[in-house]
Design a protein around this motif. Structure first.
Motif, PDB file in Angstrom:
ATOM      1  N   ARG A 216      -0.462   9.949   9.433  1.00 46.52           N
ATOM      2  CA  ARG A 216      -1.729   9.490   9.991  1.00 46.52           C
ATOM      3  C   ARG A 216      -2.211   8.208   9.305  1.00 46.52           C
ATOM      4  O   ARG A 216      -2.605   7.246   9.976  1.00 46.52           O
ATOM      5  N   ARG A 217      -2.138   8.153   7.982  1.00 42.78           N
ATOM      6  CA  ARG A 217      -2.586   6.973   7.239  1.00 42.78           C
ATOM      7  C   ARG A 217      -1.742   5.751   7.579  1.00 42.78           C
ATOM      8  O   ARG A 217      -2.258   4.637   7.723  1.00 42.78           O
TER       9      ARG A 217
ATOM     10  N   GLU B   2      -2.550   4.484  11.072  1.00 47.68           N
ATOM     11  CA  GLU B   2      -3.841   3.792  11.023  1.00 47.68           C
ATOM     12  C   GLU B   2      -3.692   2.414  10.403  1.00 47.68           C
ATOM     13  O   GLU B   2      -4.276   1.436  10.880  1.00 47.68           O
ATOM     14  N   ALA B   3      -2.891   2.328   9.345  1.00 50.01           N
ATOM     15  CA  ALA B   3      -2.681   1.040   8.665  1.00 50.01           C
ATOM     16  C   ALA B   3      -2.004   0.035   9.591  1.00 50.01           C
ATOM     17  O   ALA B   3      -2.315  -1.164   9.564  1.00 50.01           O
TER      18      ALA B   3
ATOM     19  N   LYS C 108       0.797  -1.227   0.000  1.00 47.96           N
ATOM     20  CA  LYS C 108       0.000   0.000   0.000  1.00 47.96           C
ATOM     21  C   LYS C 108       0.830   1.279   0.000  1.00 47.96           C
ATOM     22  O   LYS C 108       0.400   2.299  -0.541  1.00 47.96           O
ATOM     23  N   TYR C 109       2.017   1.239   0.614  1.00 45.95           N
ATOM     24  CA  TYR C 109       2.721   2.497   0.857  1.00 45.95           C
ATOM     25  C   TYR C 109       4.128   2.594   0.266  1.00 45.95           C
ATOM     26  O   TYR C 109       4.790   3.616   0.452  1.00 45.95           O
TER      27      TYR C 109
ATOM     28  N   ALA D 193      -0.612  13.887   6.617  1.00 48.33           N
ATOM     29  CA  ALA D 193      -1.617  12.940   6.130  1.00 48.33           C
ATOM     30  C   ALA D 193      -1.023  11.550   5.977  1.00 48.33           C
ATOM     31  O   ALA D 193      -1.664  10.537   6.300  1.00 48.33           O
TER      32      ALA D 193
END
Length: 296
Positions: free
Chosen positions: A264-265, A268-269, A189-190, A261
């Motif tokens: 934070r993402r 959360e992940a 995802k990142y 942002a």
């Protein structure tokens, strides 16, 4: 002005890796594999079995990131399964700190009289080039790559080369992060949001087994659970948590340089079930490992 994001240097990675080991069960996971599977794996090295009566030589090529203790444990298992056998052990390791630490461990070990050590302070590619230039394609009974293929530029060719270094009935052990680990989900995802790192960095077990299938070599995969307590990652201003985030992202001072942002993402992940679980109020990141045993 907020400084730009950058990847960890080799020295910074070493420090972050030490912190990771202090808070994870990585070594315990490898110890479990050594206890449950390694004796039968090294018992299958038939050149040793057939030649023990006249003290056969065995050579192990050991590659890894500061895992000298794990290397020596494997050597001791080899000694226990094949008592009296002399072991020629070659180490390929580019980091001088890792080489020095390994030598210090060897100097402190009283039970390695039947083991010789040859040190190559080289990357795996430099070692491969040296072997090909000299034309001395030595064969080995046992080769291992513990958590090192992330930093290899050409993974298929690296595996192909070291597999070609196996003697008849030799074994190649590759230890790599499992597809069931939180890393697999995080990278998927990142990876594109983080600083560019070595081209082989984002790799898990399925990427390795696909290479082995294309090479047409027999292999077995053993899955072992491992965890990493990352609770401090969620404590504002915690120094340990900050270094953990650096290791998770491969980024120097991630919390201080990443856009709000993205921070934070990512946090959360990390709390999602595909990455972590919660035990007694602690957040345990999945660090599951795949031990892949490749036949010659």
């Amino acid at each position: 002005m907020i400084p730009s994001m950058r990847s960890l240097t080799a020295e910074e990675y070493v420090e972050a890796f030490k912190m990771f080991l202090d808070h994870s069960t990585e070594h315990q996971c490898m110890d479990e594999f050594n206890k449950e599977q390694m004796p039968s794996i090294v018992a299958g090295i038939t050149r040793l079995c057939h030649c023990m009566s006249h003290k056969a030589e065995s050579a192990s090529l050991l590659l890894g990131d500061s895992l000298a203790g794990a290397d020596l444990k494997m050597i001791r298992i080899l000694q226990a399964v094949h008592p009296g056998v002399f072991i020629e052990n070659e180490i390929v390791e580019p980091n001088p700190q890792h080489v020095a630490a390994y030598k210090e461990l060897v100097n402190q070990a009283p039970d390695l009289q039947n083991v010789s050590f040859i040190w190559h302070q080289l990357t795996s590619l430099e070692y491969e080039q040296q072997v090909k230039e000299k034309g001395t394609h030595k064969k080995f009974d046992f080769i291992h790559m513990i958590q090192m293929l992330y930093r290899v530029e050409d993974i298929p060719n690296t595996i192909k080369f070291f597999h070609s270094c196996l003697d008849h009935h030799g074994k190649l052990l590759i230890i790599i992060l499992s597809d069931s680990s939180g890393w697999a989900s995080l990278w998927k995802k990142y990876r594109d949001c983080l600083p560019a790192t070595d081209s082989g960095h984002y790799i898990t077990s399925s990427g390795i087994t696909e290479v082995l299938q294309r090479l047409g070599v027999e292999h077995r995969v053993y899955e072992f659970a491992s965890g990493w307590d990352i609770t401090e990652c969620f404590i504002e201003g915690d120094a340990v948590g900050s270094r953990m985030m650096d290791f998770l992202t491969g980024t120097k001072n991630f919390l201080g340089t990443a856009p709000a942002a993205l921070r934070r993402r990512l946090q959360e992940a990390l709390c999602q079930p595909e990455c972590s679980s919660t035990r007694d109020g602690r957040v345990i990141f999945s660090n599951n490992l795949s031990m892949i045993v490749v036949e010659s």
